[in-house]
Motif scaffolding. Sequence first.
Motif, mmCIF file in Angstrom:
data_model
loop_
_atom_site.group_PDB
_atom_site.id
_atom_site.type_symbol
_atom_site.label_atom_id
_atom_site.label_comp_id
_atom_site.label_asym_id
_atom_site.label_seq_id
_atom_site.Cartn_x
_atom_site.Cartn_y
_atom_site.Cartn_z
ATOM 1 N N ALA A 191 0.832 -1.203 0.000
ATOM 2 C CA ALA A 191 0.000 0.000 0.000
ATOM 3 C C ALA A 191 0.868 1.255 0.000
ATOM 4 O O ALA A 191 0.555 2.240 -0.691
ATOM 5 N N LEU A 192 1.961 1.230 0.760
ATOM 6 C CA LEU A 192 2.848 2.389 0.838
ATOM 7 C C LEU A 192 3.498 2.675 -0.515
ATOM 8 O O LEU A 192 3.765 3.834 -0.853
ATOM 9 N N SER A 193 3.752 1.627 -1.293
ATOM 10 C CA SER A 193 4.388 1.790 -2.612
ATOM 11 C C SER A 193 3.358 2.025 -3.711
ATOM 12 O O SER A 193 3.726 2.062 -4.892
ATOM 13 N N ARG B 51 7.103 -4.841 -7.264
ATOM 14 C CA ARG B 51 8.055 -5.552 -6.409
ATOM 15 C C ARG B 51 7.402 -5.952 -5.091
ATOM 16 O O ARG B 51 7.462 -7.110 -4.665
ATOM 17 N N GLU B 52 6.748 -4.984 -4.431
ATOM 18 C CA GLU B 52 6.062 -5.277 -3.175
ATOM 19 C C GLU B 52 4.818 -6.129 -3.420
ATOM 20 O O GLU B 52 4.502 -7.028 -2.634
ATOM 21 N N TYR C 121 0.735 -16.951 -10.246
ATOM 22 C CA TYR C 121 1.731 -17.096 -11.318
ATOM 23 C C TYR C 121 1.275 -16.364 -12.578
ATOM 24 O O TYR C 121 2.089 -15.729 -13.270
ATOM 25 N N GLY C 122 -0.028 -16.439 -12.874
ATOM 26 C CA GLY C 122 -0.550 -15.800 -14.078
ATOM 27 C C GLY C 122 -0.442 -14.286 -14.034
ATOM 28 O O GLY C 122 -0.052 -13.654 -15.024
ATOM 29 N N VAL C 123 -0.782 -13.686 -12.901
ATOM 30 C CA VAL C 123 -0.695 -12.225 -12.763
ATOM 31 C C VAL C 123 0.752 -11.769 -12.873
ATOM 32 O O VAL C 123 1.049 -10.753 -13.524
ATOM 33 N N ARG D 193 5.147 -5.299 -18.986
ATOM 34 C CA ARG D 193 5.950 -4.256 -18.351
ATOM 35 C C ARG D 193 5.098 -3.315 -17.504
ATOM 36 O O ARG D 193 5.199 -2.093 -17.606
ATOM 37 N N MET D 194 4.259 -3.899 -16.691
ATOM 38 C CA MET D 194 3.368 -3.127 -15.816
ATOM 39 C C MET D 194 4.018 -2.991 -14.450
ATOM 40 O O MET D 194 4.253 -3.989 -13.773
ATOM 41 N N ASN D 195 4.312 -1.768 -14.070
ATOM 42 C CA ASN D 195 5.022 -1.526 -12.815
ATOM 43 C C ASN D 195 4.110 -1.458 -11.599
ATOM 44 O O ASN D 195 4.572 -1.638 -10.473
ATOM 45 N N TYR D 196 2.822 -1.185 -11.800
ATOM 46 C CA TYR D 196 1.914 -1.004 -10.669
ATOM 47 C C TYR D 196 0.636 -1.796 -10.881
ATOM 48 O O TYR D 196 0.127 -1.897 -12.002
#
Length: 298
Positions: free
Chosen positions: A34-36, A41-42, A68-70, A78-81
């Motif tokens: 939530a903080l990120s 990564r989190e 695993y799929g997500v 290349r989705m960072n969020y």
Amino acid sequence: EALRELGIEHNLSLGFKFSGSLIHSFLRLLYETALSHGHYREFFRLINHPLVKNCRVDIELPLRPLVYGVQRHMTENRMNYIRFLPADPGEYEPLVRRIREALENAGRETSFPDYLAGIVETLNVFLAGNEELLKSHGAEISEFVDRWTGLGRLRLPAKGLEPGLKMLEFALRVLENATYHQSGDPMRGVQVIGYLEARNLDFDCLIMPSLNEGVFPSPSEKDLFINQTVRRRVGLPYDQERDNLALFYFTEMTAGKKEIFLTYLSEPGQDVRSRFIDLAAEDRGLPTDETQVLLDRA
């Protein structure tokens, strides 16, 4: 675990820290995600937590393949969020919806008792699909929830705690060093405790496993940075002092016992047996049994 499998009555009388429990680690990962703002990564660490990964929806749908799929979907695109995932992520919906709801709960702005209750609701969503976890960690989970909701009775200044994630951070910090206990009678059976906690206790029989050099006495990694001569001159603890302290603890533990069992591991890659085993045998005339015991779960 071995004592449990063998049906030997035992008690972990001093308990374990909540900071090492599955529930605390899950909430810590939820806080960091939530903080990120849902950074991958989190987010990946959160969905790989056993509470999420081993969860089953309505008993029939395991979340593990969706995890695993997500991860694969976000990596390939290349989705960072996580917030960039579509509102209806199709086959991943059962997982993504639950994580989004958990993150929304973590950021809710409400009173502290209501906030704590909302986090418990989030836990229940994942615990309901973890039947095996409830069986193996039932006592730990129950005690954590009791302590967690009990924080709502703390008298806090009206403006002393910011709503949302600050409440989650505060609650996790309060419980970080608190301990939970296992079921069992502390006056019966085998008492599993650390050697520091055993100093002022008296037992007829003492069993000390894994008495190898490097385990007891244990070395200090700090010795790699400051050599022993420098440590003596500036008044820092050095190796001889630590060894003397370990000897003191060992002497205190073994004094006055009717039976003492000192064991060590003898296998390639393992340090030699602790010098304290020979010391006890020589100074106290303890009989020794050099028969090797092969450890086998069967």
